[in-house]
Enzyme design. Structure first.
Site, PDB file in Angstrom:
ATOM      1  N   CYS A  46       0.832  -1.209   0.000  1.00 14.02           N
ATOM      2  CA  CYS A  46       0.000   0.000   0.000  1.00 14.02           C
ATOM      3  C   CYS A  46       0.864   1.255   0.000  1.00 14.02           C
ATOM      4  CB  CYS A  46      -0.937  -0.021   1.207  1.00 14.02           C
ATOM      5  SG  CYS A  46      -1.849   1.507   1.397  1.00 14.02           S
ATOM      6  N   CYS A  51      -1.586   1.827  -3.026  1.00 14.13           N
ATOM      7  CA  CYS A  51      -2.547   2.919  -2.766  1.00 14.13           C
ATOM      8  C   CYS A  51      -1.916   4.308  -2.707  1.00 14.13           C
ATOM      9  CB  CYS A  51      -3.272   2.690  -1.434  1.00 14.13           C
ATOM     10  SG  CYS A  51      -3.491   0.990  -0.966  1.00 14.13           S
ATOM     11  N   LYS A  54      -0.051   5.484  -5.968  1.00 16.93           N
ATOM     12  CA  LYS A  54      -1.097   5.544  -7.001  1.00 16.93           C
ATOM     13  C   LYS A  54      -1.940   6.798  -6.848  1.00 16.93           C
ATOM     14  CE  LYS A  54      -4.915   4.476  -6.043  1.00 16.93           C
ATOM     15  NZ  LYS A  54      -5.490   3.165  -5.880  1.00 16.93           N
ATOM     16  N   TYR A 189      -9.198  -2.888 -10.970  1.00 18.01           N
ATOM     17  CA  TYR A 189      -8.817  -1.659 -10.265  1.00 18.01           C
ATOM     18  C   TYR A 189      -7.561  -1.022 -10.886  1.00 18.01           C
ATOM     19  CZ  TYR A 189     -11.676  -2.887  -6.125  1.00 18.01           C
ATOM     20  OH  TYR A 189     -12.684  -3.180  -5.250  1.00 18.01           O
ATOM     21  N   GLU A 193      -7.299   2.419 -13.119  1.00 19.07           N
ATOM     22  CA  GLU A 193      -6.640   3.570 -12.489  1.00 19.07           C
ATOM     23  C   GLU A 193      -5.440   4.039 -13.318  1.00 19.07           C
ATOM     24  OE1 GLU A 193      -8.017   2.928  -7.856  1.00 19.07           O
ATOM     25  OE2 GLU A 193      -6.052   2.159  -8.421  1.00 19.07           O
ATOM     26  N   HIS A 446     -26.493  22.152   0.182  1.00 23.81           N
ATOM     27  CA  HIS A 446     -26.675  22.744  -1.143  1.00 23.81           C
ATOM     28  C   HIS A 446     -25.638  23.823  -1.415  1.00 23.81           C
ATOM     29  CE1 HIS A 446     -28.941  23.633  -4.722  1.00 23.81           C
ATOM     30  NE2 HIS A 446     -28.873  24.922  -4.431  1.00 23.81           N
ATOM     31  N   GLU A 451     -26.097  15.922  -2.171  1.00 21.10           N
ATOM     32  CA  GLU A 451     -27.502  16.126  -1.755  1.00 21.10           C
ATOM     33  C   GLU A 451     -28.457  15.289  -2.598  1.00 21.10           C
ATOM     34  OE1 GLU A 451     -29.187  20.096  -2.451  1.00 21.10           O
ATOM     35  OE2 GLU A 451     -27.589  20.471  -3.881  1.00 21.10           O
TER      36      GLU A 451
HETATM   37  P1  NDP Z   1      -8.370  -7.232 -10.685  1.00 13.77           P
HETATM   38  O1  NDP Z   1      -8.658  -8.598 -10.236  1.00 13.77           O
HETATM   39  O2  NDP Z   1      -9.129  -6.090 -10.121  1.00 13.77           O
HETATM   40  O3  NDP Z   1      -8.515  -7.168 -12.292  1.00 13.77           O
HETATM   41  C1  NDP Z   1      -7.813  -8.070 -13.106  1.00 13.77           C
HETATM   42  C2  NDP Z   1      -8.092  -7.763 -14.554  1.00 13.77           C
HETATM   43  O4  NDP Z   1      -7.328  -8.666 -15.365  1.00 13.77           O
HETATM   44  C3  NDP Z   1      -9.554  -7.972 -14.953  1.00 13.77           C
HETATM   45  O5  NDP Z   1      -9.905  -7.066 -15.958  1.00 13.77           O
HETATM   46  C4  NDP Z   1      -9.532  -9.409 -15.488  1.00 13.77           C
HETATM   47  O6  NDP Z   1     -10.548  -9.676 -16.394  1.00 13.77           O
HETATM   48  C5  NDP Z   1      -8.198  -9.404 -16.219  1.00 13.77           C
HETATM   49  N1  NDP Z   1      -7.693 -10.751 -16.408  1.00 13.77           N
HETATM   50  C6  NDP Z   1      -7.396 -11.672 -15.468  1.00 13.77           C
HETATM   51  N2  NDP Z   1      -6.976 -12.814 -16.044  1.00 13.77           N
HETATM   52  C7  NDP Z   1      -7.026 -12.614 -17.376  1.00 13.77           C
HETATM   53  C8  NDP Z   1      -6.741 -13.424 -18.504  1.00 13.77           C
HETATM   54  N3  NDP Z   1      -6.307 -14.677 -18.371  1.00 13.77           N
HETATM   55  N4  NDP Z   1      -6.909 -12.897 -19.750  1.00 13.77           N
HETATM   56  C9  NDP Z   1      -7.358 -11.630 -19.893  1.00 13.77           C
HETATM   57  N5  NDP Z   1      -7.645 -10.805 -18.858  1.00 13.77           N
HETATM   58  C10 NDP Z   1      -7.481 -11.298 -17.623  1.00 13.77           C
HETATM   59  O7  NDP Z   1      -6.816  -7.064 -10.482  1.00 13.77           O
HETATM   60  P2  NDP Z   1      -5.856  -5.781 -10.467  1.00 13.77           P
HETATM   61  O8  NDP Z   1      -4.556  -6.300 -10.925  1.00 13.77           O
HETATM   62  O9  NDP Z   1      -6.457  -4.632 -11.180  1.00 13.77           O
HETATM   63  O10 NDP Z   1      -5.801  -5.409  -8.925  1.00 13.77           O
HETATM   64  C11 NDP Z   1      -5.461  -6.411  -7.965  1.00 13.77           C
HETATM   65  C12 NDP Z   1      -6.168  -6.176  -6.668  1.00 13.77           C
HETATM   66  O11 NDP Z   1      -5.558  -5.089  -6.002  1.00 13.77           O
HETATM   67  C13 NDP Z   1      -7.633  -5.771  -6.778  1.00 13.77           C
HETATM   68  O12 NDP Z   1      -8.484  -6.868  -6.925  1.00 13.77           O
HETATM   69  C14 NDP Z   1      -7.850  -5.052  -5.488  1.00 13.77           C
HETATM   70  O13 NDP Z   1      -8.125  -6.021  -4.518  1.00 13.77           O
HETATM   71  C15 NDP Z   1      -6.508  -4.409  -5.211  1.00 13.77           C
HETATM   72  N6  NDP Z   1      -6.495  -2.982  -5.588  1.00 13.77           N
HETATM   73  C16 NDP Z   1      -7.367  -2.114  -5.004  1.00 13.77           C
HETATM   74  C17 NDP Z   1      -7.369  -0.776  -5.346  1.00 13.77           C
HETATM   75  C18 NDP Z   1      -8.341   0.163  -4.727  1.00 13.77           C
HETATM   76  O14 NDP Z   1      -8.922  -0.170  -3.702  1.00 13.77           O
HETATM   77  N7  NDP Z   1      -8.595   1.334  -5.327  1.00 13.77           N
HETATM   78  C19 NDP Z   1      -6.441  -0.243  -6.335  1.00 13.77           C
HETATM   79  C20 NDP Z   1      -5.587  -1.237  -6.903  1.00 13.77           C
HETATM   80  C21 NDP Z   1      -5.619  -2.545  -6.525  1.00 13.77           C
HETATM   81  P3  NDP Z   1     -11.957 -10.301 -15.891  1.00 13.77           P
HETATM   82  O15 NDP Z   1     -12.677  -9.198 -15.190  1.00 13.77           O
HETATM   83  O16 NDP Z   1     -12.595 -10.746 -17.145  1.00 13.77           O
HETATM   84  O17 NDP Z   1     -11.603 -11.431 -14.974  1.00 13.77           O
END
Ligand code: NDP
Length: 465
Positions: A46, A51, A54, A189, A193, A446, A451
């Site tokens: 983080c 976090c 980012k 996520y 982002e 407001h 709101e």
């Molecule tokens: P996520 O799990 O959020 O997203 C992964 C992405 O990769 C999805 O679009 C998924 O598609 C795609 N994907 C996975 N496997 C494949 C594949 N074999 N082929 C093609 N596409 C694929 O992971 P992130 O890496 O974005 O983030 C990891 C974690 O970190 C998050 O889940 C969250 O818990 C945490 N995080 C939280 C944040 C916040 O609170 N703001 C910010 C950043 C990270 P599909 O949806 O189709 O599976």
């Protein structure tokens, strides 16, 4: 608290990320003798690679918009050049400050700090070996009555030809130069982002994802609005597409998609999920059980199959969010050393995605709620006040999901400026089980976007009939 002198410490925490640090500090506060071992960064993902950096980069990426928006308010401000190296240096300085705060917080709590990579010799003994954090640190052997594994997670790359040419979120914060053309793979996520960050900083961005809409798991109305917002930010979206290979051509990287498209860029960011960091810990010397993907299995008290060994945070792949890991660490320390049962409401964990504009949600999506029963849906879509003068095409969408039988508000969703800030308060309302009538009798502030949440009088539709 009575101490068991047959061990060096009462509690050893492996991993000084958000969850581990909270667990160690609270345990020490309850009088336990505590040590923490960390091999990479004080503060974990983080603070160092997640976090915090980012959000600083999201903020950096929004200044260009402010300059443009100011013209509609009578200013003739012009943006100068953006200097990636200055941003990275400023961000690194802030992170070093936070690393220092983490170390001093632990030390002031009386926690012993060990640097190195931890490996179980048996269920109560861990040995450390030096890592890049302190290459000359002496290896140590330490025994503990309780051990908490809080080692977090690490990015997962797709297994395609040329994957080694792509970077992940681990490398993106330290790129020596800002890439001018970026291909982001994945629309979770991190993908969403970083597509926003690079677009805001002026790069040409191509976002590749396999779903028809980004951000699977979020409410459909938000996903539709996000799809539009990503386009408005100038990002090219390759929906329903997956990369099949990446190759280098001179100084370019070429990503081939399964629909035949080729995307030529300077940098490929794979944001395709994270997996638990549970390898090489010597778990075979314990009864701790791991799933095939590396998740450590725990019961509802965070205890593994080995009595006295616990796991919290991303390594358990429960709800992989910093505040959840912190809550888990706190609950565990209270239970082990103060015999106190602290309750947190994990089922109403709010979530936010820091795109520009950001999204935030708490509770059930319309689709999830409709599976459980009939729900009243209230949706409001509008142009926020700032953009009536700025002229920017940016819409806000707000949504309430209300259980029809009880009239409880069971889901709140928003995409629009300040959505994460607003959602924190709304998460209290949903956690408290408030009803639509409670929202309706609340006076608005407001003029704000917020709101709108207390003035949604007309039901948009009924779902789940
Ligand atoms: P996520 O799990 O959020 O997203 C992964 C992405 O990769 C999805 O679009 C998924 O598609 C795609 N994907 C996975 N496997 C494949 C594949 N074999 N082929 C093609 N596409 C694929 O992971 P992130 O890496 O974005 O983030 C990891 C974690 O970190 C998050 O889940 C969250 O818990 C945490 N995080 C939280 C944040 C916040 O609170 N703001 C910010 C950043 C990270 P599909 O949806 O189709 O599976």
């Amino acid at each position: 608290m009575p101490q068991d002198t047959s061990y060096d410490v009462d509690l050893l925490v492996i991993g000084a990320g958000s969850g581990g640090v909270r667990c160690a500090r609270i345990a020490a506060g309850h009088g336990a003798k505590v040590a923490v071992v960390e091999g990479r960064h004080w503060g974990g993902t983080c603070v160092n690679l997640g976090c915090v950096p980012k959000k600083l980069m999201v903020q950096a990426s929004e200044y260009g918009d402010y300059v443009e928006d100011s013209h509609g308010f009578g200013w003739d401000t012009q943006a100068g050049a953006f200097h990636w190296d200055r941003l990275i240096a400023a961000k690194d300085k802030e992170i070093s400050r936070l690393n220092g705060i983490y170390v001093s917080m632990l030390e002031k709590s009386g926690v012993r700090l060990l640097t190195g990579f931890a490996r179980f010799e048996d269920a109560h003994t861990v040995v450390t070996t030096p890592t890049e954090l302190a290459p000359n640190a002496e290896p140590e052997r330490i025994t503990a009555r309780h051990i908490v594994i809080a080692t977090g997670s690490t990015p997962t790359k797709l297994d395609i030809v040329g994957a080694d040419l792509a970077i992940t979120s681990d490398e993106v914060f330290g790129l020596p130069e800002m890439p001018r053309r970026v291909c982001v793979i994945g629309s979770g996520y991190i993908g969403v982002e970083f597509a926003g960050i690079f677009a805001g900083l002026g790069a040409s961005v191509e976002l590749v994802y396999r779903q028809p809409l980004p951000l699977r798991g979020f409410d459909e109305d938000l996903r539709v609005a996000l799809h539009e917002a990503i386009g408005q930010r100038g990002v090219t979206q390759h929906e329903k597409a997956s990369p099949t290979r990446i190759r280098r051509e001179g100084s370019d990287l070429v990503v081939t998609l399964d629909n035949g498209t080729e995307v030529t860029v300077d940098c490929v960011l794979m944001a395709t999920g994270r997996h638990p960091k549970s390898g090489r810990l010597g778990l075979e010397n314990t009864r701790v059980r791991r799933t095939e993907e590396g998740r450590i299995e725990v019961d509802r008290h965070f205890e593994t199959a080995e009595p006295g060994v616990f796991a919290i945070g991303d390594v358990t792949n429960h709800l992989n969010l910093t505040p959840v890991a912190i809550a888990e660490g706190h609950i565990l320390a209270d239970r082990l050393f103060a015999d106190r049962a602290r309750a947190w409401s994990f089922e109403t964990t709010p979530k936010a995605v820091f795109f520009t504009p950001p999204l935030a949600s708490v509770g059930l999506t319309e689709a999830e709620a409709a599976e459980q029963g009939t729900v009243d849906i209230y949706v409001s879509k509008f142009r926020p006040m700032r953009h009536t003068l700025s002229g920017r095409e940016r819409r806000t969408v707000m949504k309430l999901v209300v259980d029809q039988a009880t009239q409880k508000v069971i889901g709140v969703h928003m995409i629009g400026e300040d959505a994460p800030e607003l959602m924190q308060g709304l998460a209290i309302a949903v956690t408290a089980g408030l009803h639509k009538a409670d929202f309706d009798r609340t006076i608005g502030i407001h003029p704000t976007s917020g709101e709108e949440f207390v003035t949604m009088r007309t039901r948009t539709r009924v779902s789940g009939d």
